[in-house]
Scaffold this active site. Structure first.
Site, short mmCIF file in Angstrom:
data_model
loop_
_atom_site.label_atom_id
_atom_site.label_comp_id
_atom_site.label_asym_id
_atom_site.label_seq_id
_atom_site.Cartn_x
_atom_site.Cartn_y
_atom_site.Cartn_z
N HIS A 99 0.85 -1.21 0.00
CA HIS A 99 0.00 0.00 0.00
C HIS A 99 0.88 1.25 0.00
CE1 HIS A 99 1.17 -0.41 4.21
NE2 HIS A 99 0.93 0.89 4.32
N ASP A 153 0.74 5.23 1.83
CA ASP A 153 0.05 5.89 2.95
C ASP A 153 -0.72 7.11 2.44
OD1 ASP A 153 1.11 3.98 4.60
OD2 ASP A 153 2.67 5.26 5.44
N ARG A 155 6.35 -9.26 15.71
CA ARG A 155 7.02 -7.98 15.42
C ARG A 155 6.11 -6.84 15.85
NH1 ARG A 155 6.46 -4.36 11.01
NH2 ARG A 155 8.37 -3.19 10.58
O1 LIG Z 1 4.64 -1.92 10.45
C1 LIG Z 1 5.29 -1.39 9.56
O2 LIG Z 1 6.51 -1.51 9.43
C2 LIG Z 1 4.58 -0.56 8.51
C3 LIG Z 1 3.27 -0.03 8.96
C4 LIG Z 1 2.57 0.69 7.85
O3 LIG Z 1 3.02 0.75 6.74
C5 LIG Z 1 1.28 1.35 8.10
O4 LIG Z 1 0.73 1.21 9.21
O5 LIG Z 1 0.77 2.03 7.18
FE LIG Z 2 2.06 2.22 5.55
#
Ligand SMILES: O=C(O)CCC(=O)C(=O)O
Ligand SMILES: [Fe+2]
Length: 187
Positions: free
Chosen positions: A61, A63, A127
């Site tokens: 995705h 952001d 993680r």
């Molecule tokens: O957890 C991650 O490393 C990425 C999180 C992410 O891309 C998001 O929350 O939009």
């Molecule tokens: Fe993200």
């Protein structure tokens, strides 16, 4: 956590202002438009997954914000799409990652690129990550700062609505291509 949120919101605004100034913009845009009640922290936990090669922790995705400041733990799993290839962002202690979002790409008229990213699951370990999203108010108009803009001007509210509609209709976000000037697309 409150302290971290305060620190990271400051940092996000500062980074955005510096990137804006590099485009020749006068300072203040992000301070004025990125209101605290629209910005948010997302804390994610990715459980370990024995069939990790077939499962994403987070689907690819971009952001839907100006920029994201990300803290990831030592496990790894974040990947960016670069020249058509997925590249791992290896965790480094005491390092924050800045991810450019869709709004910065439109505002900068493609000078800064909203990077596609994903999280792959780990076979053995869970993680954690914490992401701070720098977003403007709903009515903020995103208009690219140079001339000859690739994108139509749109409000953040319109953008969000379009993303929600596309996800409902197609099962995924279309994002910025929706706002390219005078083009008819079939999505
Ligand atoms: O957890 C991650 O490393 C990425 C999180 C992410 O891309 C998001 O929350 O939009
Ligand atoms: Fe993200």
């Amino acid at each position: 956590m409150k302290h971290y949120a305060k620190m990271v919101s400051h940092l996000a605004e500062k980074v955005a202002e510096i990137l804006g100034e590099k485009l020749g913009q006068k300072p203040g845009f992000f301070k004025e438009n990125c209101v605290p009640n629209m910005c948010y922290l997302r804390m994610s936990r990715y459980p370990f997954c024995p069939i990790s090669s077939q499962v994403f922790g987070l689907m690819p995705h971009t952001d839907s914000d100006f920029l994201t400041i990300l803290h990831q733990d030592h496990i790894g799993g974040l990947q960016l799409l670069r020249n058509g290839k997925w590249v791992s962002v290896n965790p480094k202690q005491e390092t924050l990652i800045v991810i450019i979002g869709d709004l910065f790409q439109a505002w900068s008229n493609d000078v800064y690129k909203s990077v596609e990213h994903r999280v792959v699951a780990n076979k053995h370990f869970e993680r954690f990550s914490t992401a701070y999203f720098l977003c403007p108010s709903i009515e903020t108009v995103i208009e690219s700062c140079g001339g000859n803009s690739t994108y139509k001007r749109f409000s953040f509210g319109e953008f969000r609505q379009q993303v929600q509609d596309d996800v409902k209709r197609f099962g995924h976000k279309v994002g910025l291509p929706r706002f390219i000037r005078s083009m008819n697309h079939n999505f």
